[in-house]
Write a protein that holds these residues in place. Structure first.
Motif: not given
Length: 553
Positions: A477-497
């Motif tokens: 996961v990168a914000v403005h081109g900078r790494h912020v975190r790593r997601l692994r099995p079981g993690d969810g993402f995309g809920e903010i939008a």
């Protein structure tokens, strides 16, 4: 099995769960010990008929009171409601002890015992609905239910056993004194949890449809029954659990019949005979560790309930005391498995917003069933004799299973891949509070897709149209081109939008080959709409991630 033991060990390392479960053990001891004390007191005055009537009268108010009080757990912090129930029980047990010591009229003893039994009925539904809030995963929840089942079964062992010892030393009054002290200690164990508790509410930043109209007071009280009636699997689970408790109520009187009439022992032996059932129930609850990691539990529930009922029925033809004692233990194994399985299934099928009321309704139904079970014993004995009464009561549970069990068994028919997807969704914190039917509808909308290494899954600034859960692999996961975190099995993402109706706030790229489960925005938002705790968790996670990303960028 080692993996399941590891999950159990992780649960026991959780300080909040340790306190809750320790308090629950003390609660269970007090419930069972005082229950035996009242039965012995009544049986000594008027035999099985008076004991049966007293048990019925003692439990009848809980049928209405338990759902009403449990509803507080859906409106206020559940840990605080649980603390209040424990304190109330301790006070009432102490008052009953005073009347027994003072030699007060039996009607006053029965009145206080009835109020105490009603207060005791408040704790179980709140404890059961609190557990999903303090565990980290579905496996942890099953393991926590196993511990609760073991401790409740432990109470059914040490409660009657302790009652037998205490009655021999100081009569029923001694039982109520010790139970009051034990429940007071349990109150102290959950006090810090209650102080820190809060009831999550929906975050206004989440873009969801308007809330459902406010229910009337009467509607709030029957919301648990409404939720049960709306789902045929939940109806079936509640029916089996309720009738299994009918047998528990009948066994409370059967223990006295078996010890005093069939075995020719004295009054103190009633508790020791009941303790045999407790040994079996502890064993059955511990064996429920085999349920950890299973998404579908219906068949296991049906088999364990059949074991419970047929073992009781077999007591009617058991050759001698040793055979009857062995069957009591076997029946206990079946009951331990049945109640852990039923509680876990109800937690999965009932939504968080009505869970306390569902368990409250169940508690009211089971209290009524327990009362009817106790009242039925002298009637059955009069009709078919003492041994025939065991057979008729025990076989009634398989009959109930034959009538309603099909709904649970058919519900277990789920493909391995879909069961895996459902399990992944249930493991996402913001989705975990969803009811079973809602989660299954969400799972039906899942689209599984594999992506090769270095694939951009979502791009910062693009519109958001779906929520993702990682089935296999990991992502950057990168914000403005900078790494912020790593997601692994079981993690969810995309809920903010989705929940804030804004463009994607980060770019997510695969690291190696990944498999993702995708859920479209409409299905995701509709699922969260009726579940305040899911919305609160989603909003909190969104705010936390945005704050962390802002600090890095």
């Amino acid at each position: 099995m080692l993996g399941r033991l590891g999950v159990l060990a992780a649960v026991l390392r959780n300080p909040v769960l340790r306190r809750l479960e320790a308090a629950y053990l003390l609660f269970s001891f007090g419930e069972w010990a005082t229950w035996v004390a009242v039965i012995v007191y009544a049986y000594g005055r008027g035999g099985a008929p008076e004991a049966g009537v007293v048990v019925f009268v003692e439990l009848a108010p809980s049928v209405v009171a338990a759902p009403a009080i449990a509803a507080l757990g859906d409106r206020f912090p559940r840990a605080r409601v649980l603390l209040g129930t424990y304190v109330l029980q301790s006070v009432l047990m102490a008052a009953t002890a005073v009347t027994l010591i003072a030699g007060a009229p039996a009607i006053l003893v029965y009145l206080l015992a009835t109020v105490t039994a009603t207060a005791v009925a408040f704790s179980r539904p709140v404890h059961a609905s609190l557990l999903p809030e303090v565990v980290a995963s579905p496996d942890d929840l099953t393991a926590a239910n196993v511990v609760s089942g073991m401790f409740e079964s432990g109470g059914s062992l040490i409660g009657p056993l302790g009652a037998g010892i205490l009655i021999a030393l100081g009569g029923p009054a001694a039982v109520f004194v010790v139970a009051a002290l034990g429940t007071l200690v349990g109150s102290l164990a959950v006090m810090d949890i209650a102080r820190a508790a809060h009831r999550p509410t929906a975050d206004l930043a989440i873009v969801v449809p308007a809330e459902a109209p406010h229910r009337s007071a009467a509607g709030e009280l029957v919301a648990g029954l409404t939720a049960i009636w709306a789902d045929r699997r939940l109806r079936a689970v509640v029916a089996i659990a309720t009738w299994a408790t009918f047998l528990v109520g009948s066994m409370d009187i059967f223990y006295a019949v078996l010890a005093l009439d069939l075995m020719g022992l004295d009054e103190s032996a009633v508790g020791f005979v009941g303790a045999l059932g407790g040994v079996g129930a502890i064993t059955g609850s511990a064996a429920a560790l085999l349920l950890v990691g299973r998404e579908r539990l219906g068949v296991a529930l049906v088999v364990s309930a059949v074991l419970f009922g047929t073992a009781i029925a077999a007591i009617g033809v058991a050759p001698g005391s040793i055979g009857a004692a062995g069957l009591i233990v076997i029946a206990g194994v079946g009951s331990g498995l049945t109640f852990v399985g039923a509680q876990t299934l109800i937690q999965r099928l009932a939504g968080d917003d009505v869970m306390s009321r569902v368990f409250g309704s169940l508690q009211g139904l089971t209290m009524g069933a327990t009362a009817l079970g106790a009242l039925a014993v002298p009637i059955l004995i009069g009709l078919v004799g003492e041994r025939g009464a065991f057979a008729v009561a025990g076989l009634s549970l398989p009959v109930v299973i034959a009538l309603v069990g099909g709904a649970i068994v058919h519900g277990d028919r789920l493909g391995a891949e879909r069961a895996r997807e459902l399990r992944l969704l249930r493991g996402v914190p913001m989705l975990a509070p969803l009811s079973g039917p809602v989660l299954e509808r969400l799972a039906a909308c899942v689209v599984s897709a594999a992506y090769p290494d270095a694939t951009t899954i979502v791009t910062e600034g693009d519109p958001g149209d779906r929520f993702f859960v990682i089935a296999e692999g990991s992502l950057d996961v990168a914000v403005h081109g900078r790494h912020v975190r790593r997601l692994r099995p079981g993690d969810g993402f995309g809920e903010i939008a989705l929940i804030r109706d804004v463009p994607r706030t980060a770019t997510v790229t695969s690291i190696g080959e990944v498999t993702l489960l995708g859920i479209d925005r409409t299905s995701f938002i509709e699922a969260l709409t009726g579940q305040p705790r899911s919305r609160s968790i989603a909003a909190g996670l969104a705010a936390e991630r945005l704050a962390a990303d802002a600090s890095i960028s």
